[in-house]
Design an enzyme around this catalytic site. Structure first.
Site, PDB file in Angstrom:
ATOM      1  N   GLY A  40     -18.139  61.119  14.650  1.00 14.33           N
ATOM      2  CA  GLY A  40     -17.171  60.125  15.111  1.00 14.33           C
ATOM      3  C   GLY A  40     -16.646  60.522  16.470  1.00 14.33           C
ATOM      4  N   LEU A  43     -10.805  58.427  19.307  1.00  8.07           N
ATOM      5  CA  LEU A  43      -9.819  59.295  19.947  1.00  8.07           C
ATOM      6  C   LEU A  43      -9.835  60.707  19.372  1.00  8.07           C
ATOM      7  CD1 LEU A  43      -6.649  57.116  20.586  1.00  8.07           C
ATOM      8  CD2 LEU A  43      -8.240  58.070  22.242  1.00  8.07           C
ATOM      9  N   GLY A  45     -12.263  62.230  17.573  1.00  6.32           N
ATOM     10  CA  GLY A  45     -13.546  62.882  17.764  1.00  6.32           C
ATOM     11  C   GLY A  45     -13.853  63.213  19.210  1.00  6.32           C
ATOM     12  N   HIS A 266      -0.009  45.583   7.905  1.00 10.04           N
ATOM     13  CA  HIS A 266       0.633  45.328   9.201  1.00 10.04           C
ATOM     14  C   HIS A 266       1.216  43.916   9.203  1.00 10.04           C
ATOM     15  CE1 HIS A 266       1.395  45.134  13.463  1.00 10.04           C
ATOM     16  NE2 HIS A 266       0.919  46.359  13.640  1.00 10.04           N
ATOM     17  N   ARG A 337       6.782  48.823   9.181  1.00 10.04           N
ATOM     18  CA  ARG A 337       5.784  47.803   8.875  1.00 10.04           C
ATOM     19  C   ARG A 337       5.798  47.370   7.409  1.00 10.04           C
ATOM     20  NH1 ARG A 337       0.794  50.274  12.526  1.00 10.04           N
ATOM     21  NH2 ARG A 337       1.669  49.602  14.525  1.00 10.04           N
ATOM     22  N   GLU A 432      -7.377  59.528  11.383  1.00  7.56           N
ATOM     23  CA  GLU A 432      -7.097  58.650  10.258  1.00  7.56           C
ATOM     24  C   GLU A 432      -7.876  59.012   9.001  1.00  7.56           C
ATOM     25  OE1 GLU A 432      -6.943  53.852   9.175  1.00  7.56           O
ATOM     26  OE2 GLU A 432      -7.699  54.509  11.131  1.00  7.56           O
ATOM     27  N   LEU A 448      -2.389  56.791  17.316  1.00  7.33           N
ATOM     28  CA  LEU A 448      -2.962  57.375  18.526  1.00  7.33           C
ATOM     29  C   LEU A 448      -2.417  58.785  18.728  1.00  7.33           C
ATOM     30  CD1 LEU A 448      -2.711  54.298  20.948  1.00  7.33           C
ATOM     31  CD2 LEU A 448      -4.545  54.909  19.363  1.00  7.33           C
TER      32      LEU A 448
END
Length: 644
Positions: A40, A43, A45, A266, A337, A432, A448
């Site tokens: 992966g 971000l 990886g 979300h 959320r 994640e 992020l």
């Protein structure tokens, strides 16, 4: 098995610094003797591969797209959190830590969350140095905005393209290492299994998605950075290619799965319009800075809206219910959320939904445009407004957006300790695809942050400790485990290609998604979960008898790719239902109808469920074994969340 989180002793503020000092180091000359596999290249990886190569390790990086720039990280819109306190509004590492623990409804480790908050300040400096074009104020300082679950402005952003810009920064440093020869990049390769030798992860089996060729790759450590599994619900905000295969195959090889039922809904997604859709589109949480969420106060007025007898602008102010502002005056539209999503569902269930389907609420910018001017709103959110217009043919500058909750992120994932190592030595999980930092609900703009924290700052320190302990002896690629694992993959592919039933893989995926959304989605009951368990079992049996997989292996074959991914989703769905069924409490995004306060809020049961549920695979068609990592809270007080 006793789960050792390896959280270091000492005060929160000292844990990470002391831990790094106590970790073993690999000297620069020896780093060249190690090979690390990174699966992966989003971000987590890309940042990990680049950072490890920069240190001198040899890295093999794998992505199933044609370029790591196509990783789903680019879809993140709103921003990235960091406790810089540029606004001088009271932010701090301690406050970001507390907001994250509270936002996750006290179901995350204190040590991991504090480290995330601590490292956040370094991430911004790193990305600015890479040229990431964060928004700036008139004086040139980096600008920030607010996100849900916080009363400070700590979210740094690049218009509505933050994920894309951060990924381009990571991709640039990854490309540098590819050019230097320290990273060997394998695009259009999908990991289909993990090779475990003498109890340690030492390689992977991949399929070349263009030619169908199966390959084995050896390394001293394997890092999984493959994102979340939200597509188990079929319709989600994830890219269609997002899947669970890498972590699920690792799970079946011995890696425990943590909190699988913790999925995030979300609140600001463009509503479903019909069965023709294959995915959903997210509208950034940043829009809740200036957008006001509302529905009509009465069912009759909502019915007239749905019939087209009224337009939103025809409804007077006194006839509108700004329900988040009414119920949560301290946070208003910027509640977390899970809270915003549940309240939107309640309004729709009450018959006050809007749009032709009635399954939506309004996100209205009329007040903000009047207060700030259209040019200011366009500068902040222009590309998001354009996206909404292109999809719905409705102009959000002139009428409210229609939004409704949808599956977005998964807090569950492979169980990892403080070093990000799974229960298989040598196998690490970043971003994640691990369970570690967000508890039962992730705060906006923290995905992020976690991905880059893990890749740039955590794994370069912790993987070295593991490598120093095993030594630089080359991995034996001729060990029988490589050939055996490859044969298992070949047999599985042969089995898929022999299936010549009457229903497509997508049909089964859609059916699974409907079961998961209905019974293991925003609201769950014991009765519904038991029903879902039976329905998934029936679906699994039918899938292996009646699915059709066309083509052959020796070609680009998306039917074959999807078959493997959906088969894994079905098995994961079973585990998610089991996890939701055993957890008889409401917390964060997991709302058990049987466990709620008098006001209809989520009600935790800290006496019985203040732990991480870590599941161990016990064989095909066997119930998984539950292990518990008790959560200890020494720095925050366990209280029922309130955002009022």
């Amino acid at each position: 098995m006793i789960l050792d989180s390896k959280i270091p002793e000492g005060s929160l503020a000292e844990k990470w610094s002391k831990h790094k000092f106590n970790l073993k180091l690999v000297n620069p000359a020896n780093k060249r003797k190690y090979t690390i596999i990174v699966v992966g290249t989003g971000l987590a990886g890309a940042s990990a591969a680049a950072s490890l190569a920069e240190l001198g390790y040899n890295v093999k990086a794998f992505c199933f797209q044609d370029s790591s720039r196509r990783a789903h990280s680019i879809a993140a819109q709103g921003g990235i959190n960091a406790a810089k306190n540029y606004r001088n509004d009271g932010d701090s590492v301690q406050r970001l830590f507390y907001d994250t623990i509270k936002g996750g409804d006290y179901r995350a480790r204190e040590g991991n969350v504090y480290r995330l908050a601590e490292v956040s300040v370094n991430i911004i400096d790193q990305c600015v140095a890479q040229g990431v074009p964060f928004a700036r104020e008139y004086g040139g300082l980096l600008d920030t905005r607010s996100f849900g679950g916080a009363q400070v402005s700590r979210t740094f952003y690049a218009k509505g393209q933050t994920g894309q810009q951060l990924l381009l920064g990571a991709y640039s440093v990854l490309s540098r290492q590819i050019n230097e020869g320290k990273v060997t990049m394998y695009d259009r390769h999908e990991m289909l299994d993990l090779v475990v030798v003498d109890g340690k992860a030492q390689g992977i089996v991949t399929r070349n998605l263009v030619s169908g060729e199966l390959e084995t790759h050896a390394g001293h450590a394997v890092l999984l950075c493959t994102g979340g599994y939200g597509n188990v619900f079929y319709l989600s905000t994830n890219a269609m290619g997002c899947n669970t295969t890498a972590i699920w195959r690792a799970h079946k090889k011995g890696a425990f799965f943590g909190n699988p039922c913790y999925t995030q809904i979300h609140p600001t997604c463009i509503p479903v319009t019909g069965d023709h859709q294959s995915k959903l589109t997210l509208m950034s949480e940043s829009l809740r800075n200036d957008g006001r969420v509302w529905v009509p106060k009465t069912k009759e007025m909502s019915a007239r809206l749905r019939k087209g007898e009224l337009k939103a602008k025809d409804i007077k102010e006194e006839d509108r219910d700004y329900f988040l502002e009414r119920k949560y005056p301290s946070f208003g539209n910027l509640v977390p959320r899970d809270v915003a999503s549940r309240n939107a569902k309640e309004a729709v269930d009450d018959g006050r939904g809007v749009g032709s389907s009635g399954v939506a609420v309004f996100l209205d910018f009329a007040d903000a445009i009047k207060r700030l001017g259209k040019d200011t709103i366009e500068a902040k959110y222009g590309n998001l407004f354009d996206m909404y217009y292109q999809i719905t043919d409705e102009n959000p500058y002139e009428q409210p957006m229609r939004i409704y909750p949808a599956v977005h992120y998964t807090m569950g994932g492979l169980w990892v300790d403080y070093n990000l190592q799974t229960t298989i030595p040598g196998l690490f999980a970043l971003g994640e695809c691990n369970f570690s930092d967000h508890g039962a609900n992730r705060l906006g703009a923290s995905a992020l942050m976690q991905g880059l924290a893990d890749g740039y700052f955590v794994i370069p320190a912790t993987v070295g400790d593991y490598l120093a302990n095993i030594g630089p002896k080359p991995v034996d690629e001729n060990h029988p485990a490589f050939a055996e694992t490859k044969k298992e993959v070949e047999d599985r592919i042969t089995k898929f290609l022999s299936l010549k039933g009457t229903k497509t893989v997508d049909e089964y995926h859609r059916e699974l998604g409907k079961i998961m959304w209905e019974y293991c989605g925003m609201a769950r009951t014991e009765e519904g979960l038991i029903k879902a368990k039976g329905l998934i079992h029936e679906l699994k049996e039918e899938f292996w008898k009646n699915v059709i997989v066309v083509g052959k292996n020796e070609e680009l074959n998306q039917s074959l790719e999807k078959a493997g991914r959906v088969a894994d989703f079905i098995e994961l769905g079973e585990l998610m239902v089991d996890d939701a069924l055993h957890r008889k409490e409401s917390c964060g995004g997991h709302f058990r109808v049987e466990s709620q306060t008098e006001e209809g809020e989520a009600k935790r049961d800290d006496e019985n469920f203040a732990y991480v549920a870590a599941w161990q695979y016990a064989g095909d068609n066997q119930p998984e074994v539950l292990h518990k990592e008790n959560l200890v809270f020494e720095n925050v007080k366990l209280t029922q969340r309130s955002y009022k």
